[in-house]
Design a protein around this motif. Structure first.
Motif, PDB file in Angstrom:
ATOM      1  N   SER A  29      39.349  35.184  55.112  1.00 14.33           N
ATOM      2  CA  SER A  29      38.976  33.795  55.378  1.00 14.33           C
ATOM      3  C   SER A  29      37.462  33.677  55.431  1.00 14.33           C
ATOM      4  N   SER A  30      36.916  32.698  54.720  1.00 15.86           N
ATOM      5  CA  SER A  30      35.461  32.494  54.731  1.00 15.86           C
ATOM      6  C   SER A  30      35.094  31.173  55.387  1.00 15.86           C
ATOM      7  N   ASP A  31      35.985  30.638  56.229  1.00 12.82           N
ATOM      8  CA  ASP A  31      35.741  29.340  56.870  1.00 12.82           C
ATOM      9  C   ASP A  31      34.444  29.342  57.671  1.00 12.82           C
ATOM     10  N   ARG A  32      34.199  30.427  58.383  1.00  9.50           N
ATOM     11  CA  ARG A  32      33.006  30.476  59.231  1.00  9.50           C
ATOM     12  C   ARG A  32      31.731  30.507  58.382  1.00  9.50           C
ATOM     13  N   ALA A  33      31.747  31.262  57.285  1.00 10.23           N
ATOM     14  CA  ALA A  33      30.574  31.326  56.408  1.00 10.23           C
ATOM     15  C   ALA A  33      30.305  29.976  55.766  1.00 10.23           C
ATOM     16  N   ALA A  41      25.089  37.644  63.413  1.00 11.98           N
ATOM     17  CA  ALA A  41      26.447  37.151  63.152  1.00 11.98           C
ATOM     18  C   ALA A  41      27.125  38.017  62.104  1.00 11.98           C
ATOM     19  N   VAL A  42      28.464  37.949  62.093  1.00 15.33           N
ATOM     20  CA  VAL A  42      29.295  38.610  61.085  1.00 15.33           C
ATOM     21  C   VAL A  42      30.101  37.541  60.366  1.00 15.33           C
ATOM     22  N   TYR A  43      30.107  37.601  59.031  1.00 16.07           N
ATOM     23  CA  TYR A  43      30.855  36.621  58.243  1.00 16.07           C
ATOM     24  C   TYR A  43      31.725  37.318  57.194  1.00 16.07           C
ATOM     25  N   ASN A  44      32.931  36.817  57.044  1.00 18.28           N
ATOM     26  CA  ASN A  44      33.749  37.180  55.886  1.00 18.28           C
ATOM     27  C   ASN A  44      33.357  36.295  54.710  1.00 18.28           C
TER      28      ASN A  44
END
Length: 329
Positions: free
Chosen positions: A291-295, A246-249
């Protein structure tokens, strides 16, 4: 089983080593100490050497039971990457190729990669999302994107799962006061501002005050270095659970302008910080926030030190106690 941290004597790497130590992990560190500092390594087994040295790297894997890698080792100066791109491709891209090949040879199937939001280039929207286009505007960002793509194909071919973490500006220092930020040359805004507060610079240059922002100066995302370290540890946990690549901001959720950084630094340090206004620099976007919503949702990452005052205060505690960096006081 041990976690191998490449570049673990560097700024973010050493804070990640500290976070791993705090939860009792066995740690192996590889660093050539070109930019890292031996004094920043608070524990673990340190090997001084280069990822591009195949025999050296193979020795590290053979002598230790490594089950995951956190990869920080890279050159990271945007300006230098534009004048000497070969250095960045050789160290960053070829170094990562050597690391992945050594991992595959030795059966290590997990890697967390310290990437950069510079992979996006000029943002299409703010805050930047992981699905936005990646068109880097400098060689540094281009090499980091190439490293990510390489990991994708090693995952496809060899089952080496990865988590890539993209972020902008790390700042602050460890709560213990034992480690902090010491770069040469220094290019990051907060330590440069604090050097001006210490009288080590005559002033701080502000490049442009006519941007379409509230106070006219550029807005950037700042994250406490220990929060970044926590994200890397959580990414290791994700891979150990057997989850997909996965890739996360990673972002603070809000941006701070250059003027805000300087004003808060004046309040924290109670020092004069002279400012000189300069012309805009080419290629500086007005606003960069990730945006870090996914992380937050998938890694369970939650920044604990997200107030700019606290970030700058922790940095000031380090810089005022260590005005000349590691081992030079």
């Amino acid at each position: 089983m041990a976690v191998l941290v490449t570049g673990g004597a560097g700024y973010i790497g050493s804070h990640t080593v500290a976070a791993l130590l705090e939860r009792g992990e066995e740690i192996v560190i590889v660093d050539n100490l070109q930019q890292g500092h031996r004094e920043a390594v608070l524990g673990g087994k340190l090997y001084e050497g280069d990822l591009r040295d195949e025999a050296f790297l193979d020795q590290v894997f053979k002598e230790n039971s490594i089950d995951a890698v956190i990869h920080f080792a890279a050159n990271s100066l945007v300006g230098e990457s534009m004048t000497n791109p070969g250095k960045y491709y050789h160290n960053n891209v070829y170094g990562t190729l050597c690391l992945l090949e050594a991992m595959n040879k030795n059966g290590v199937k997990r890697i967390v990669f310290s990437s950069t939001a510079a992979t996006y280039g000029e943002p299409e929207r703010v805050p930047i999302d992981e699905h936005d286009r990646t068109v880097p505007t400098n060689a540094y960002g281009e090499t980091k994107l190439a490293m990510e793509k390489m990991m994708k194909w090693f995952d496809t071919a060899h089952g080496i799962h990865y988590v890539s973490l993209r972020y902008f500006n790390a700042a602050g220092a460890h709560a213990s006061g034992k480690i902090g930020e010491d770069h040469s040359p220094e290019t990051h805004l907060i330590p440069i501002v604090l050097q001006a507060a210490l009288g080590q610079r005559p002033h701080i240059s502000v490049f442009g005050d006519d941007y379409p922002t509230e106070d006219g100066t550029c807005i950037r995302d700042y994250i406490h270095v220990s929060d970044l370290a926590d994200a890397h540890v959580l990414a290791v946990d994700r891979l150990r659970r057997g989850e997909d690549s996965a890739v996360y901001n990673l972002g603070n959720g809000q941006g701070f302008s250059v003027k805000q950084v300087i004003d808060i630094a004046r309040n924290v340090t109670e020092r004069e910080i002279p400012v000189v206004m300069e012309a805009r620099r080419a290629g500086d976007p007005a606003v960069l926030i990730a945006s870090s919503d996914r992380a937050r949702k998938e890694l369970g990452w939650q920044p604990k030190r997200d107030k700019l005052d606290d970030i700058i205060r922790s940095a000031w505690q380090w810089h005022s106690a260590n005005p000349n960096g590691y081992g030079k006081n």
